[in-house]
Each structure stands twice: as structure tokens, then as C-alpha cells.
Design an enzyme around this catalytic site. Structure first.
Site, mmCIF file in Angstrom:
data_model
loop_
_atom_site.group_PDB
_atom_site.id
_atom_site.type_symbol
_atom_site.label_atom_id
_atom_site.label_comp_id
_atom_site.label_asym_id
_atom_site.label_seq_id
_atom_site.Cartn_x
_atom_site.Cartn_y
_atom_site.Cartn_z
ATOM 1 N N ASP A 192 0.845 -1.185 0.000
ATOM 2 C CA ASP A 192 0.000 0.000 0.000
ATOM 3 C C ASP A 192 0.885 1.241 0.000
ATOM 4 O OD1 ASP A 192 -2.361 1.742 0.539
ATOM 5 O OD2 ASP A 192 -3.311 -0.166 1.015
ATOM 6 N N HIS A 267 -3.811 6.296 3.026
ATOM 7 C CA HIS A 267 -4.502 5.082 2.598
ATOM 8 C C HIS A 267 -3.918 3.835 3.255
ATOM 9 C CE1 HIS A 267 -5.732 1.892 -0.288
ATOM 10 N NE2 HIS A 267 -6.756 2.677 -0.562
ATOM 11 N N SER A 631 -11.178 -0.729 -1.327
ATOM 12 C CA SER A 631 -9.912 -0.692 -0.575
ATOM 13 C C SER A 631 -10.130 -0.954 0.900
ATOM 14 C CB SER A 631 -9.239 0.676 -0.740
ATOM 15 O OG SER A 631 -8.608 0.791 -1.984
#
Length: 852
Positions: A192, A267, A631
Site C-alpha cells: 500500500d 490510505h 480498498s
């Protein structure tokens, strides 16, 4: 790029006080050797309401005394509230005075120590809620100003609420020994945007329990200027970054992207906390407390492989390097909340570097989970392709944060905003920013003015005490304008609240509840925005001669959205979640693999947020963020897979996927079929029952997955045979795997998957599945419902006894009963006499009947 030092994991099995302190200042939870909890501290000083009663009684007694001819004594003006050094100067400031007393008590008692004050209670009780250690609680209890210190068990409410929605606290976690044990010994590798190592969700000293780094994990922790020594610990056991391809291309910006595992996006921090973040971390955003957060496997370990970056995304070369390293480090699970930008070209979608690297990871025994992609709701929009990858779509869960605007014409409109409401039942005048310009100010058509991005052109005296109305345009989606800037504008011009109406060009974007530190909301519907604007414009009073606005007639009040609402229509498939079927090329004739595998919570998910995070401007500077997407769904399943791996360490990746797939839920909380949103605009009005191409096997059930009964196993060799069965694939298979293809006619429908998907049913087809009993000896009965246009001629055996650890083959003969190109769906069920229920979907896209 400067030198990068790497230290071994055993040298960093602790988190320094300095680093942890930085996390706490940013709004995390205190973490040290004693552990932390939320305590309610009650102070002896009278609260506001009691003080007001005292004053009323005092005044009444003085009046009564005067009426009775009494004299003497103090007058109200010389009461204790008027005496300096003991009380504030004026009664109306007493609540603020109590708040200052509370803050002073904390500072004096816990001088130099870390704590988080969550609430200040002043009206009915005088006290506060605070995150502290037991030792700190004892110190507070010794103070003469304190009446009581007690644990507040009710704080564990809506948070990363999905553990409760998935039934983990009373289900899977109990089976694993509670949240303090759930997932321990399992390493989840996340590819990620990196991680914020200072966040309390990744601290390793919340308890004094034995918590060793798993012996099988061999990864290391990079050390750089922005990822210093001590960033890794027994929770965050490894961290590396991969950017060679990006640097070579000249797109890497070291000042923004960071050549380290540090997360400048947010994220990666978010997804890591969903999968395996610590249990019971207070979620405090914009000064509001939203409960406690927990990952799905709160005791699992995290290894981070940064291969994505804020400025440009990522490249396959860097992602493959990350996958390769993760496999070498012996992670147990790889979670990818990433998808390719487009369908890979070539012979088949499966033959791309990322998917083939993941095939090797599966061969190494690593369970791989990937987000389906946010390219729905159209069919064949899947962005995760291969049968060895466990693909997760996104669903809503039962918690919603909703606020409302109530208009003067008695119309109420739903909004989104993590914000308080306006005071009581008072109605406030609405004023749009373009109608509140100073004399000779910029043109009212200038976009930034309508978006409330600049207060210098607005007339503060005209806006004071009113609700400011702003446009939410595509510029907010692109990051060119922000809600935070609009809030600053509203405060600068003394507005009491703020309302955003939706520009029609924003249609199709999901607006997450946005934190606001003043009354406010965003109207997320273009239709509702039109209703709102019509009321506002029709209520304007204009001068008949000049047509200038003489007065503003529209009024409204905002009803706050700080408390969640819990509904019963969840789960449902979100409109953006990518859909199947999953063709191996651009033709549906080869769509023999079910995707997604299942759905999991992905809408409005609380998760940890990086102190450097820029991905969501509205949460900049916060320690938690609420965002949506597949996600967010994928790491839910990665964490649940860690629980399965902990209980069944010998399970293959396919066995873990089978346990998750065959134990899903097919109905919402009311017992009705799970629904799927079908359009971008007004998605709740276009719902229909979800099919396997929307939700795969169904909605994940983490507790049931720990007792699947039967599993469908599938090996690397099976996947290899499947690839070799693709016409013309032998050279490609050799290039990627080094294996020669023998003669193979295997299709996706022949793989031993926990689903049956037939792209083209030409008259008759024989399908075989093999199950393995991972429970005790049991007798199973096979039941089935054939898809429309097809008939199951036979199932053999229809009933079988299977000892523990043994295999059983079941064969189905399926006939087409009509010519049709419309997909239809059924199911196959294995019902055990000891309570196991194993369900798999049965899908047929096209049916062809040969004439005799």
C-alpha cells in the site's frame, strides 16, 4: 536519494517514548506498559445545573426573608459566585470555569504525562472522560478535588464498528481467546502507501502480555530520516518501500512521496488498521469522540511494503518487488487494496506480472486478498481477475452518520456531516455566499466565492448569525477546494452554520460524512439540492425597481450528525463496487470464474489516519478518517483470514478462501435478500436483489468461517493446469512459471472452487467438486437449485458420510433446457447432520440446446 539503513526486527521490538508522544499529541490513545482505558472522573465541585438550583433557592429564600421583614445577610450580589479566588465573576461563565478546573487538575496531576481528554461534563455532572492508564487513574483518585474515578464500559460503541456488525466480539474473537489474542502469531503483509508508525493502532505496549514477534517472520525495518530507528516493534514487525521504477521515470517527488515506509497519503495507514489495528483505540475527530476502533485481527502482526505513492500511484515493477519481498519475509497473508488502471492486454487477463507474482505467493502458502475495484456498477467491471486471488467487493454496514436540514417550508433534507446541529429549535436565515459580497467585490460568478473558499470578499455584518450556503463542486473532488477552507470562511464571517448544496457535475461520487467543528452538512443528492435551492431562491425578497435583494426570507435549522443511526437494510452492495462476471479476455464466452468472491464492509469505514496523510483533505491533521471503497473491504477479509490462519495453521490459501466463501450470509439484518445498488445517481432508489456477480458467495461471516465443516481445496498445480488449458498459453505459462504445459482441457468451471460458474452451457456439462472434512465425522445431504434455463440431471452422491480429514468427490450433470443469453443463478448446498451448512453459488451465463 540518501542512504537507507536497515535494522533487524529484534532490535526494534519497542516503541520509543518520544515517538509515541508524538502520536498522542496528534490525537491517538495513550500507550505504555500499563495499558490504557477510558475512565470517567467525577469532581466534587457542583455542576452547572445544581449550581443554578442553588442560586434559585438562594434567591427564593432571600425574597421570602425580605417579605417576612428579615434584613441582614448577604444579598445575591455578594453570594459565593461573586467572591474572587473561589468563583468566576459571572454566573453565566460557571460552565467555562468548571472546564478550566478540569484541565488544571489534569495538568497538575499528570504533569509531563500523556493523556487524552475526550469529554468535559459540566451540566448534570462535573467531570470528564479521559484515556489514561490505571496508574494515572489512581493518581487522580488521590486528589481532594476528585469524587470518583471509574471505568466506562459503555464507550465501546460505534467506531470502526464493523467488528460488532460482523459479530466478532461475541463470536470469532471469543473462539480465539478474546481481542487480546485474536490473530496473534499471524503476519499480515500490506502492499500500500506505507504506514504511520507513531499511530497508537500500531503500538505494541498496550498490554503486558507476552507478545513476541513471530519466529517465522524474517523481514526487516528500514530506517530513514522520516522513519527513524524504533519505528517498528512487536506489532509493526517490518516495513520497507519500493520506488525504483517510479524514480527511474522521474515522477517521484521526495518531498511529498517520501523514500521510506512513511505514509504521506493516509490510505496505507487506514487499511493496515482495518486488518490488524489494536483493539480499543479512541476515535477522536474534529474534537468529537466516535467510539473505539479495532482491527479485525487486533493481535495479528503487520508488515508494510510501500509501493504506492500520493503523487502518482504506483508501477507494476515496484508492486511485484514488494510482493516478492513479502513472500521472502514469510508473511502469512498479503492484502492489496490496489487494482490496475486498465484490463491487462494479451492472451488472458491472468497473464500479468502482478497476478503471476501472486500465483507464486499462493504456491508459497500465502493467502492473497485484493480489492475488486471501484469501477462498478456495470457488469464485467472487475479489476481483480485471477482465481488464486481472493477478491472482495464493498458493502454498506448498519451504521450511518446522517444529519438533516429542516427548512422553513417544513421540508426536511438529508445530509452528510460529522457535525453538531444548530442551537435548540431556533431557525436561522440562509444566505448564499454570492449574495453576501462586499461592495465592489469580485464577480459573484467567480467559482471560489460560491464555494466559500475566501472570506475576504464577504460581508461579515450581513452574514453574522446566519447559515452560510456554499456550492460543493467538482473542485472539491479534485482537491482544488476544501470543506475545511469553507469552514474557516464561515467562522471568519461569524456564520452560525454552513450548508453545501451539490453541484450537478459531482453526480456519481459518494460523499463520505465530513468532520466539521461547527453546525453544517453537505446535501449529497442533486435532486435534494435543487429542492433546497428552489426554496432559497423563491424566498428572496427583491426590490421591484432594481431587482436587488432586499431581504433573505429562507430559514432553516441543522440537526446534528454526531451520533450514528443503526439500520436493518445492511448489508447491501455499493454502487461503486466492481461487478462480475470475470472473463479471461474481452469475451464473456470464457467467464467461468466467479468474481468477486464475496463482499465485506467498505462504505464509510473508520480507520487510522497518517499524521502526514493527504489523500483526504477533510481529515488532514486528524488521527482517524472515514473513507469508502473496496480498498476498505479487502483488509476486513485479510484480518478475518488471519483469524482462520491462527485456528487452522495448516490451511492452504484455497482452504482459507473456501472457509470464508461457503459460510457467508445471503440476507440482510431483516432476513430479506441482500440488495445491490445499480446506478451512480440516487443509488438507493435503483436497488434490486444482488446476484453472485454482484456479491460473489455473499456477505462475509467471520465467526462461521472458523467452523466451515467442509472446504474446497485447490493447489498451485490445479491453477497451472487451468492456465495451460487456455488456448495458445503454453509459451506464456513457461515464461512466467518455468513450467511446461502438458495436455490440458481444464476451464475455470473445472477448478475446485467454492462456486460453479459456466459461461456457455452447451447442452450438457459434467461438473465435479471435491470436499475435505475439517470437522468431526459427519453425514451430509446435497441439495441444489438449478439456474433458470438449466436443470441438474443428477448429483452423485446425493448423501454421503465423510470422516474427519477425508475427501469426497461430488459430480453434477447439468443440462440446458432453453436457448438463452441471460445469466441465471442457483445454488448448491451441503447440509451436515451436525449443523454444518456449506453453500456455493451456481451461475450460468449462456444456455444452448442442440436440436436432435
Amino acid at each position: 536519494m540518501g542512504a537507507v539503513w536497515r535494522e533487524q526486527r529484534w532490535a526494534v521490538a519497542w516503541l520509543s517514548v518520544a515517538v509515541l508522544g508524538a502520536a498522542l499529541v496528534g490525537g491517538g490513545a495513550c500507550a505504555n506498559e500499563e495499558g490504557t482505558a477510558v475512565y470517567i472522573v467525577t469532581m466534587k465541585q457542583t455542576p452547572v445545573f445544581h449550581k443554578r438550583l442553588d442560586l434559585e433557592r438562594f434567591a427564593s429564600s432571600r425574597v421570602a426573608a425580605a417579605a417576612a421583614g428579615g434584613g441582614g445577610g448577604d444579598t445575591p450580589s455578594t453570594s459565593i459566585l461573586r467572591k474572587p479566588r473561589n468563583s468566576p465573576v459571572q454566573p453565566m461563565n460557571y460552565g467555562s470555569y468548571l472546564g478550566r478546573l478540569q484541565n488544571s487538575l489534569l495538568k497538575r496531576t499528570l504533569r509531563g504525562e500523556h493523556y487524552i481528554k475526550l469529554y468535559s461534563y459540566r451540566y448534570l455532572i462535573n467531570g470528564f472522560a479521559v484515556v489514561i492508564t490505571p496508574r494515572q487513574a489512581e493518581k487522580l483518585s488521590m486528589r481532594k478535588e476528585v469524587a470518583n474515578v471509574m471505568l466506562d464500559f459503555s464507550v465501546r460503541t460505534a467506531t470502526t464498528h464493523t467488528p460488532e456488525f460482523l459479530g466478532l466480539p461475541n463470536g470469532a474473537w471469543v473462539q480465539e481467546g478474546g481481542p487480546q489474542c485474536a490473530g496473534q502469531g499471524v503476519v499480515v503483509g500490506l502492499i500500500d502507501t506505507g504506514i504511520d508508525p507513531t499511530h497508537p493502532s500500531f503500538a505494541d505496549d498496550l498490554t503486558t502480555d507476552n507478545y513476541p514477534v513471530p519466529a517465522h517472520y524474517s523481514g526487516i525495518c528500514e530506517v530513514t530520516n522520516d522513519f527513524p530507528s524504533g519505528s517498528c516493534n512487536r506489532k509493526l514487525v517490518g516495513a520497507r518501500h519500493f520506488a525504483a521504477s517510479a524514480i527511474t521515470r522521474g515522477v517521484f517527488n521526495a518531498s511529498h512521496d517520501h523514500a521510506s515506509p512513511s505514509d504521506s497519503d493516509g490510505h496505507g495507514t487506514h487499511t493496515a488498521s482495518i486488518a490488524a489495528g489494536n483493539h480499543g483505540i479512541p476515535v477522536v475527530v474534529a474534537g468529537h469522540h466516535f467510539g473505539d476502533a479495532s482491527g479485525m485481527a487486533p493481535r495479528a502482526h503487520i508488515a508494510v511494503y510501500k509501493a504506492l505513492y500520493k503523487s502518482f500511484g504506483g508501477f507494476a515493477a515496484d508492486v511485484v518487488a514488494a510482493i516478492d519481498q513479502a513472500a521472502e519475509d514469510n508473511v502469512d497473508i498479503i492484502s492489496l487494496s490496489i487494482t490496475p488502471n486498465r484490463r491487462p492486454p494479451g492472451l488472458a487477463t491472468f497473464f500479468n506480472p502482478i497476478d503471476m507474482a501472486l500465483l507464486s505467493a499462493v504456491k508459497a502458502g500465502i493467502f492473497v486478498v485484493q480489492a475488486a475495484g471501484n469501477t462498478g456498477p456495470s457488469t464485467k467491471s472487475m479489476s481483480s481477475y485471477s482465481p488464486w486471488i481472493f477478491t472482495v467487493g464493498a458493502s454498506a454496514h448498519d451504521r450511518e452518520y446522517t444529519n438533516y436540514v429542516s427548512l422553513g417550508n417544513n421540508v426536511t433534507i438529508t445530509g452528510v456531516g460529522l457535525a453538531p446541529g444548530t442551537d435548540s429549535d431556533s431557525m436561522y436565515t440562509l444566505i448564499a455566499a454570492p449574495h453576501a459580497l462586499k461592495d465592489n467585490a469580485a464577480s459573484p460568478t467567480e467559482m471560489s466565492l460560491g464555494e466559500c473558499q475566501d472570506s475576504s470578499h464577504l460581508d461579515e455584518e450581513l452574514i453574522r448569525g446566519k447559515i452560510l450556503v456554499c456550492s460543493y463542486s467538482i473542485r472539491f473532488v479534485l482537491g482544488l477546494s476544501s470543506v475545511k477552507q469553507a469552514l474557516d470562511t464561515a467562522k471568519n464571517v461569524s456564520a452560525v452554520g454552513i450548508i453545501f448544496y451539490l453541484d450537478p457535475f459531482v453526480n456519481g461520487f459518494q460523499l463520505n460524512p465530513t468532520p466539521m467543528n461547527m453546525p453544517g452538512l453537505i446535501i449529497p443528492s442533486s435532486d435534494d439540492s435543487k429542492v433546497f435551492l428552489n426554496y432559497y431562491n423563491e424566498s428572496l425578497v427583491r426590490d421591484e425597481t432594481s431587482n436587488k435583494i432586499a431581504s433573505f426570507g429562507a430559514v432553516a435549522k441543522i440537526l446534528g450528525g454526531l451520533k450514528p443511526n443503526y439500520g436493518f437494510s445492511a448489508p447491501k452492495v455499493m454502487f461503486y463496487s466492481a461487478r462480475g462476471p470475470d472473463p479471461e479476455d474481452n469475451s464473456l464466452a470464457n467467464a467461468d470464474i466467479l468474481k468477486p468472491n464475496l463482499i465485506a464492509p467498505g462504505s464509510s469505514i473508520w480507520g487510522a489516519w497518517s499524521s502526514l496523510g493527504l489523500d483526504s483533505a477533510e481529515f488532514a491533521g486528524e488521527s482517524f478518517a472515514m473513507i469508502s471503497g473496496t480498498s476498505m473491504a479487502a483488509p476486513h477479509v485479510a484480518g478475518l483470514a488471519a483469524l482462520i490462519k491462527q485456528k487452522f495453521p495448516y490451511f492452504s490459501p484455497a482452504a482459507i478462501g473456501s472457509a470464508l466463501s461457503t459460510t457467508t450470509t445471503l440476507s440482510d439484518r431483516q432476513g430479506n435478500p441482500i440488495m445491490a445498488q445499480r446506478t451512480y445517481s440516487n443509488p438507493n432508489s435503483t436497488q434490486s436483489p444482488a446476484t453472485p456477480f454482484d456479491m460473489g458467495n455473499g456477505f462475509v461471516n467471520g465467526t462461521a468461517a472458523l467452523d466451515p465443516g467442509l472446504i474446497f481445496d485447490c493447489s498451485y498445480d490445479d491453477f497451472l493446469s487451468f492456465l495451460c488449458g487456455i488456448n495458445g498459453s503454453a509459451p506464456v505459462v513457461m515464461n512466467y512459471t518455468g513450467n511446461n504445459c502438458g495436455a490440458s482441457t481444464m476451464t475455470g468451471a473445472d477448478l475446485n472452487l467454492p462456486s460453479i460458474t459456466i459461461a456457455v452451457l452447451n447442452d450438457t456439462r459434467r461438473i465435479t467438486r471435491t470436499v475435505v472434512n475439517v470437522a468431526s465425522d459427519e453425514t451430509y445431504t446435497v441439495s441444489y437449485s438449478a439456474p433458470y434455463g438449466a436443470a441438474v440431471v443428477s448429483a452423485s452422491p446425493i448423501r454421503f458420510f465423510i470422516p474427519s480429514g477425508q475427501r469426497q468427490q461430488v459430480t453434477f450433470v447439468v443440462n440446458a433446457t432453453m436457448n438463452s443469453t441471460s445469466a441465471s443463478f442457483g445454488n448448491v448446498g451441503f447440509y451436515g447432520d451436525k449443523g454444518h451448512r456449506v453453500m456455493i453459488p451456481f451461475s450460468v451465463l449462456s444456455k444452448v440446446v442442440y436440436s436432435s
